[in-house]
Design a protein around this motif. Structure first.
Motif, PDB file in Angstrom:
ATOM      1  N   VAL A  40       0.845  -1.202   0.000  1.00  0.00           N
ATOM      2  CA  VAL A  40       0.000   0.000   0.000  1.00  0.00           C
ATOM      3  C   VAL A  40       0.881   1.253   0.000  1.00  0.00           C
ATOM      4  O   VAL A  40       0.633   2.198  -0.764  1.00  0.00           O
ATOM      5  CB  VAL A  40      -0.967  -0.007   1.206  1.00  0.00           C
ATOM      6  N   ALA A  41       1.927   1.261   0.824  1.00  0.00           N
ATOM      7  CA  ALA A  41       2.842   2.410   0.852  1.00  0.00           C
ATOM      8  C   ALA A  41       3.518   2.591  -0.500  1.00  0.00           C
ATOM      9  O   ALA A  41       3.644   3.727  -0.995  1.00  0.00           O
ATOM     10  CB  ALA A  41       3.880   2.228   1.960  1.00  0.00           C
ATOM     11  N   ALA A  42       3.933   1.494  -1.120  1.00  0.00           N
ATOM     12  CA  ALA A  42       4.581   1.572  -2.432  1.00  0.00           C
ATOM     13  C   ALA A  42       3.615   2.122  -3.481  1.00  0.00           C
ATOM     14  O   ALA A  42       4.012   2.930  -4.337  1.00  0.00           O
ATOM     15  CB  ALA A  42       5.097   0.195  -2.846  1.00  0.00           C
ATOM     16  N   ALA A  43       2.359   1.712  -3.413  1.00  0.00           N
ATOM     17  CA  ALA A  43       1.356   2.220  -4.353  1.00  0.00           C
ATOM     18  C   ALA A  43       1.177   3.726  -4.181  1.00  0.00           C
ATOM     19  O   ALA A  43       1.076   4.468  -5.173  1.00  0.00           O
ATOM     20  CB  ALA A  43       0.025   1.495  -4.160  1.00  0.00           C
ATOM     21  N   MET A  44       1.153   4.183  -2.935  1.00  0.00           N
ATOM     22  CA  MET A  44       0.986   5.615  -2.686  1.00  0.00           C
ATOM     23  C   MET A  44       2.196   6.404  -3.179  1.00  0.00           C
ATOM     24  O   MET A  44       2.042   7.448  -3.832  1.00  0.00           O
ATOM     25  CB  MET A  44       0.748   5.862  -1.195  1.00  0.00           C
ATOM     26  N   VAL A  45       3.398   5.903  -2.890  1.00  0.00           N
ATOM     27  CA  VAL A  45       4.605   6.572  -3.371  1.00  0.00           C
ATOM     28  C   VAL A  45       4.586   6.635  -4.900  1.00  0.00           C
ATOM     29  O   VAL A  45       4.894   7.672  -5.488  1.00  0.00           O
ATOM     30  CB  VAL A  45       5.881   5.873  -2.844  1.00  0.00           C
ATOM     31  N   ALA A  46       4.212   5.537  -5.548  1.00  0.00           N
ATOM     32  CA  ALA A  46       4.165   5.511  -7.012  1.00  0.00           C
ATOM     33  C   ALA A  46       3.145   6.505  -7.549  1.00  0.00           C
ATOM     34  O   ALA A  46       3.432   7.244  -8.515  1.00  0.00           O
ATOM     35  CB  ALA A  46       3.841   4.095  -7.500  1.00  0.00           C
ATOM     36  N   GLN A  47       1.962   6.538  -6.949  1.00  0.00           N
ATOM     37  CA  GLN A  47       0.924   7.481  -7.409  1.00  0.00           C
ATOM     38  C   GLN A  47       1.415   8.927  -7.286  1.00  0.00           C
ATOM     39  O   GLN A  47       1.232   9.734  -8.201  1.00  0.00           O
ATOM     40  CB  GLN A  47      -0.364   7.297  -6.591  1.00  0.00           C
ATOM     41  N   LEU A  48       2.016   9.246  -6.150  1.00  0.00           N
ATOM     42  CA  LEU A  48       2.525  10.599  -5.941  1.00  0.00           C
ATOM     43  C   LEU A  48       3.675  10.907  -6.902  1.00  0.00           C
ATOM     44  O   LEU A  48       3.682  11.952  -7.565  1.00  0.00           O
ATOM     45  CB  LEU A  48       2.989  10.772  -4.490  1.00  0.00           C
ATOM     46  N   HIS A  49       4.648  10.022  -6.964  1.00  0.00           N
ATOM     47  CA  HIS A  49       5.827  10.243  -7.801  1.00  0.00           C
ATOM     48  C   HIS A  49       5.446  10.412  -9.271  1.00  0.00           C
ATOM     49  O   HIS A  49       5.950  11.325  -9.951  1.00  0.00           O
ATOM     50  CB  HIS A  49       6.794   9.069  -7.637  1.00  0.00           C
ATOM     51  N   ASN A  50       4.567   9.562  -9.755  1.00  0.00           N
ATOM     52  CA  ASN A  50       4.188   9.618 -11.172  1.00  0.00           C
ATOM     53  C   ASN A  50       3.449  10.895 -11.532  1.00  0.00           C
ATOM     54  O   ASN A  50       3.419  11.287 -12.695  1.00  0.00           O
ATOM     55  CB  ASN A  50       3.345   8.397 -11.552  1.00  0.00           C
ATOM     56  N   TRP A  51       2.874  11.560 -10.548  1.00  0.00           N
ATOM     57  CA  TRP A  51       2.177  12.814 -10.811  1.00  0.00           C
ATOM     58  C   TRP A  51       3.074  14.024 -10.545  1.00  0.00           C
ATOM     59  O   TRP A  51       3.081  14.988 -11.311  1.00  0.00           O
ATOM     60  CB  TRP A  51       0.900  12.902  -9.966  1.00  0.00           C
ATOM     61  N   VAL A  52       3.870  13.963  -9.481  1.00  0.00           N
ATOM     62  CA  VAL A  52       4.683  15.116  -9.060  1.00  0.00           C
ATOM     63  C   VAL A  52       5.904  15.320  -9.953  1.00  0.00           C
ATOM     64  O   VAL A  52       6.196  16.448 -10.370  1.00  0.00           O
ATOM     65  CB  VAL A  52       5.103  14.954  -7.584  1.00  0.00           C
ATOM     66  N   ARG A  53       6.624  14.253 -10.246  1.00  0.00           N
ATOM     67  CA  ARG A  53       7.900  14.415 -10.962  1.00  0.00           C
ATOM     68  C   ARG A  53       7.771  15.099 -12.319  1.00  0.00           C
ATOM     69  O   ARG A  53       8.543  16.029 -12.609  1.00  0.00           O
ATOM     70  CB  ARG A  53       8.620  13.081 -11.093  1.00  0.00           C
ATOM     71  N   PRO A  54       6.841  14.699 -13.190  1.00  0.00           N
ATOM     72  CA  PRO A  54       6.771  15.389 -14.489  1.00  0.00           C
ATOM     73  C   PRO A  54       6.420  16.871 -14.353  1.00  0.00           C
ATOM     74  O   PRO A  54       6.753  17.669 -15.229  1.00  0.00           O
ATOM     75  CB  PRO A  54       5.680  14.647 -15.265  1.00  0.00           C
ATOM     76  N   ARG A  55       5.770  17.247 -13.291  1.00  0.00           N
ATOM     77  CA  ARG A  55       5.375  18.641 -13.079  1.00  0.00           C
ATOM     78  C   ARG A  55       6.446  19.439 -12.343  1.00  0.00           C
ATOM     79  O   ARG A  55       6.343  20.653 -12.208  1.00  0.00           O
ATOM     80  CB  ARG A  55       4.051  18.678 -12.314  1.00  0.00           C
ATOM     81  N   LYS A  56       7.448  18.732 -11.789  1.00  0.00           N
ATOM     82  CA  LYS A  56       8.574  19.360 -11.085  1.00  0.00           C
ATOM     83  C   LYS A  56       8.097  20.315 -10.003  1.00  0.00           C
ATOM     84  O   LYS A  56       8.592  21.438  -9.881  1.00  0.00           O
ATOM     85  CB  LYS A  56       9.506  20.062 -12.071  1.00  0.00           C
ATOM     86  N   ILE A  57       7.132  19.848  -9.198  1.00  0.00           N
ATOM     87  CA  ILE A  57       6.581  20.713  -8.150  1.00  0.00           C
ATOM     88  C   ILE A  57       7.084  20.363  -6.756  1.00  0.00           C
ATOM     89  O   ILE A  57       6.765  21.064  -5.801  1.00  0.00           O
ATOM     90  CB  ILE A  57       5.040  20.705  -8.173  1.00  0.00           C
ATOM     91  N   GLY A  58       7.866  19.282  -6.657  1.00  0.00           N
ATOM     92  CA  GLY A  58       8.372  18.926  -5.339  1.00  0.00           C
ATOM     93  C   GLY A  58       9.067  17.585  -5.328  1.00  0.00           C
ATOM     94  O   GLY A  58       9.413  17.037  -6.377  1.00  0.00           O
ATOM     95  N   ARG A  59       9.248  17.070  -4.111  1.00  0.00           N
ATOM     96  CA  ARG A  59       9.982  15.822  -3.899  1.00  0.00           C
ATOM     97  C   ARG A  59       9.114  14.817  -3.164  1.00  0.00           C
ATOM     98  O   ARG A  59       8.421  15.163  -2.210  1.00  0.00           O
ATOM     99  CB  ARG A  59      11.236  16.096  -3.077  1.00  0.00           C
ATOM    100  N   ILE A  60       9.208  13.568  -3.600  1.00  0.00           N
ATOM    101  CA  ILE A  60       8.492  12.462  -2.973  1.00  0.00           C
ATOM    102  C   ILE A  60       9.523  11.520  -2.367  1.00  0.00           C
ATOM    103  O   ILE A  60      10.525  11.196  -3.014  1.00  0.00           O
ATOM    104  CB  ILE A  60       7.650  11.678  -4.011  1.00  0.00           C
TER     105      ILE A  60
END
Length: 180
Positions: A40-60
């Motif tokens: 579950v934690a890995a799924a959440m990290v993946a969901q956040l990372h896949n959305w945040v990184r391309p937008r360059k709005i922060g760090r996960i």
């Protein structure tokens, strides 16, 4: 005897396989999570990372990233997000701030009240949003400082508009798949 960050770092060198936190001068050994809760934690990290990184709005980060909080505690949430303007470069050691978003996942050995208290501590120290994922009940609790929790179930959509405008995750997508 109240322990310090230096004490924790020395102990961590002796026991590198253990996750440790420093809370109010006491070292807390974090037991390994259960398989389901880590998925579950890995799924959440993946969901956040896949959305945040391309937008360059922060760090996960995941559960191994430590945060040196304003009260001198060292805590490590299961997942976290920090806005880019607050952390321009990744520190080699611990981040010297409270994350903007903290996520905790209930594992079999966790007490829900202890997890909720940890989230409230983060919020009191500057975290904007805290999320508790409870795979046992398939419930998501979303916390904002000074407000009641928002409870989400399967069929609901998790959003964090104050930090991640446009990010949406169906709650059901956070739980492990079942292969029947």
């Amino acid at each position: 005897m109240s322990l310090t960050l230096q004490d924790l770092e020395e102990i961590q060198q002796q026991y590198p396989d253990y996750r440790l936190e420093l809370v109010k001068g006491n070292i807390i050994v974090m037991s390994p999570s259960g398989y389901e809760s880590d998925e579950v934690a890995a799924a959440m990290v993946a969901q956040l990372h896949n959305w945040v990184r391309p937008r360059k709005i922060g760090r996960i980060t995941a559960s191994s990233a430590g945060f040196r909080l304003p009260n001198s505690d060292l805590r490590a949430p299961d997942a976290s997000f920090v806005l880019a303007e607050r952390l321009r470069r990744s520190p080699k050691s611990f981040a010297q701030l409270a994350p903007d978003l903290t996520v905790e996942v209930k594992s079999p050995s966790d007490n829900l009240e202890d997890i909720r208290a940890k989230i409230q501590e983060f919020l009191a120290l500057g975290t904007k949003v805290g999320i508790l994922l409870n795979p046992d009940e398939r419930i998501v609790e979303v916390y904002n400082f000074g407000q009641d929790a928002i409870i989400l179930h399967d069929g609901d959509v998790l959003t964090v508009p104050e930090l991640l405008p446009g990010w949406e995750v169906p709650v059901v997508d956070l739980w492990p798949l079942e292969f029947d």
